[in-house]
Write an enzyme that holds these catalytic residues in place. Structure first.
Site, PDB file in Angstrom:
ATOM      1  N   LYS A  94       0.865  -1.183   0.000  1.00 25.63           N
ATOM      2  CA  LYS A  94       0.000   0.000   0.000  1.00 25.63           C
ATOM      3  C   LYS A  94       0.894   1.223   0.000  1.00 25.63           C
ATOM      4  O   LYS A  94       1.844   1.312   0.781  1.00 25.63           O
ATOM      5  CB  LYS A  94      -0.868  -0.008   1.271  1.00 25.63           C
TER       6      LYS A  94
ATOM      7  N   LYS B 283       5.761   3.302   8.198  1.00 26.61           N
ATOM      8  CA  LYS B 283       4.597   4.173   8.398  1.00 26.61           C
ATOM      9  C   LYS B 283       3.324   3.333   8.490  1.00 26.61           C
ATOM     10  O   LYS B 283       2.514   3.500   9.401  1.00 26.61           O
ATOM     11  CB  LYS B 283       4.497   5.141   7.218  1.00 26.61           C
TER      12      LYS B 283
ATOM     13  N   LYS C 231       5.177   1.716  -3.284  1.00 29.89           N
ATOM     14  CA  LYS C 231       5.082   3.075  -3.823  1.00 29.89           C
ATOM     15  C   LYS C 231       5.292   3.004  -5.333  1.00 29.89           C
ATOM     16  O   LYS C 231       5.917   2.066  -5.829  1.00 29.89           O
ATOM     17  CB  LYS C 231       6.169   3.968  -3.207  1.00 29.89           C
TER      18      LYS C 231
ATOM     19  N   GLY D 195      -2.946   8.253  -4.044  1.00 29.75           N
ATOM     20  CA  GLY D 195      -2.335   9.455  -4.604  1.00 29.75           C
ATOM     21  C   GLY D 195      -1.072   9.866  -3.867  1.00 29.75           C
ATOM     22  O   GLY D 195      -0.709   9.306  -2.833  1.00 29.75           O
ATOM     23  N   ASP D 196      -0.380  10.823  -4.424  1.00 30.92           N
ATOM     24  CA  ASP D 196       0.778  11.480  -3.810  1.00 30.92           C
ATOM     25  C   ASP D 196       0.971  12.754  -4.637  1.00 30.92           C
ATOM     26  O   ASP D 196       0.009  13.208  -5.274  1.00 30.92           O
ATOM     27  CB  ASP D 196       2.013  10.547  -3.861  1.00 30.92           C
TER      28      ASP D 196
ATOM     29  N   THR E 259      -4.333  13.416   5.444  1.00 28.28           N
ATOM     30  CA  THR E 259      -2.900  13.608   5.728  1.00 28.28           C
ATOM     31  C   THR E 259      -2.662  14.932   6.458  1.00 28.28           C
ATOM     32  O   THR E 259      -1.944  14.987   7.462  1.00 28.28           O
ATOM     33  CB  THR E 259      -2.075  13.529   4.433  1.00 28.28           C
TER      34      THR E 259
END
Ligand code: NDP
Length: 444
Positions: free
Chosen positions: A88, A112, A124, A163-164, A207
């Site tokens: 994830k 994390k 990622k 997303g990022d 976030t």
């Protein structure tokens, strides 16, 4: 374990990937006391196994721009560690993306995700594609091409991207549409989805809210709160926007926001209609933060970062290595008492040491910004049972998760003789759970 020897091997095996080396070194140094106390981890070469991704996929992403020109980008998905759950972690679309960035982010994500207390492994991905200046149609064609390869590597129980930087609601929508077309399955394969098609309330806010809740917990340890505090925030994207909103709700005043071109300084605070303006500017018009200064008649500093502005709390919410040692010193000199990292690895290692040595309350990214992925975990949980929770319920769960992450990091630091050092505490707490799962599952 000899950290230098270990790092020499990591550097030799992963040449030129400096962000990855930086992320690995911090964890390797932090977990030394744990390795000393628990020789079984070293015997099983847990750390050596952790720095080697389980799987890395690099692929071609061809697409056509609005002028009929063919463009070619590179896509990545690093499936780093699945000891405690399916991979994830987000997708980043930014021209600076290369394997070293994706590996640093994927490696951080392992710990994390472990800290969230949810059953999610680390991964990622992303591309060197730059969404800036592209039309919606170009972004859609790129996302469709990207997913045409990615779909065969992911799945609701295998790997669940989100997303990022450069990947928000619009991109997740295009990616999900293509996944569904290719597989004929409507399933929880991405998070950050739209509310009408499986998304969770509070995921967009998570976030930024989480990093603010984490800062609130840190401030509490000194009988402080956000009430009346001046807060400097960098970035003006997803994380910065909602950190700003939550700080405002908790009685603080956010005086800066930035983008890669510069920062705005608004001593009266960025709230109310000014915050609405930022949301419209960045999420709809996709403009530059300079336009805020023009609209509200405040100062704009071209090509600069906001860390020279006097503040009580700093929240870096843009990108990696955006607080240098000199900037860390400036913040401390100006009286900053807390730093909560909304972005991933935004402070250079010397800056982190400086904050810790000067007893600044310091919330490292893998703890402070874990609220995003935690809420993605909650989105998956809702999808699996086919329900949608209320805003209040998700927000409450998120808040409690951030309280737990702070407590677990604090307790781990104390247990291993680093009282108050949340960098060491978060690394240790995240590491132990994954290490134990790897031991349980044998040599795989
Ligand atoms: P967005 O793309 O929404 O916003 C990114 C912001 O940072 C923009 O203002 C952007 O400016 C700025 N920025 C990006 N790259 C640079 C750079 N090289 N130098 C200066 N400014 C830069 O991304 P997010 O808000 O989602 O992500 C921000 C940070 O938070 C990242 O580090 C990300 O990894 C981290 N994060 C995000 C999570 C999430 O849920 N979204 C979860 C956990 C961490 P410009 O528009 O000019 O590029």
């Amino acid at each position: 374990m000899d950290v230098e020897e270990f790092m020499n091997n990591v550097i030799a095996k992963n040449p030129g990937e400096k962000e990855f080396h930086q992320a690995v070194r911090e964890v390797a140094e932090s977990v030394q006391p744990v390795l000393k106390k628990n020789p079984e981890y070293e015997k099983a070469k847990i750390l050596e196994r952790m720095v080697e991704p389980e799987r890395q996929v690099i692929f071609r992403v061809p697409w056509m721009d609005d002028n009929g020109e063919i463009r070619v980008n590179r896509g990545f998905r690093i499936e780093f560690n699945s000891a405690i759950g399916p991979y994830k972690g987000g997708l980043r679309f930014h021209p600076s993306v290369y394997i070293g960035i994706i590996k640093f982010l994927g490696f951080e994500q392992i710990f994390k995700n472990s800290l969230t207390g949810l059953p999610i492994g680390g991964g990622k991905g992303g591309s060197d594609f730059d969404p800036k200046g592209k039309s919606d149609n170009e972004v859609m064609r790129f996302c469709q091409s990207f997913m045409s390869e990615l779909y065969r590597h992911i799945g609701p129980n295998t790997d669940v991207p989100a997303g990022d930087i450069g990947v928000g609601g619009r991109e997740i929508g295009f990616l999900y549409g293509q996944y569904k077309k290719l597989t004929n399955r409507f399933e929880s394969v991405l998070t950050g989805k739209g509310l009408n098609w499986g998304g969770s309330l509070v995921r967009p806010e998570a976030t930024g809210y989480g990093a603010t809740y984490f800062a609130k917990e840190m401030l509490k340890t000194r009988n402080e709160s956000f009430q009346g505090k001046t807060v400097v925030i960098s970035g003006s994207g997803n994380v910065a926007q909602y950190a700003t909103q939550k700080v405002n709700q908790l009685g603080g005043k956010v005086v800066t926001l930035s983008d890669s071109s510069g920062f705005v300084y608004d001593p009266d605070g960025i709230s109310g209609e000014k915050w609405d303006f930022v949301m419209e500017l960045k999420n709809v018009k996709r403009g530059r933060i300079r336009e805020y200064a023009e609209k509200f008649g405040v100062d704009y500093f071209e090509g600069q970062r906001p860390w020279g502005i006097e503040c009580d709390v700093a929240m870096p919410c843009a990108t990696q290595n955006e607080i240098s040692l000199d900037e860390a010193k400036k913040l401390v000199n100006n009286g900053c008492i807390a730093v909560s990292e909304g972005a991933n690895m935004p402070t250079v290692p010397e800056g982190v040491d400086y904050f810790v040595e000067n007893e600044v309350l310091f919330g490292p990214a893998k703890a402070a910004n874990a609220g995003g992925v935690a809420t993605s975990g909650l989105e998956m949980a809702q999808n699996h049972v086919g329900l949608a929770w209320t805003f209040e319920r998700v927000d409450q769960e998120l808040h409690q998760i951030m309280i737990n992450i702070h407590k677990n990091s604090w307790d781990a630091a104390e247990k291993y003789g680093y009282k108050g050092n949340l960098v060491v505490g978060a690394n240790i707490a995240g590491f132990i759970k994954v290490a134990d799962a790897m031991l349980d599952q044998g040599l795989v």
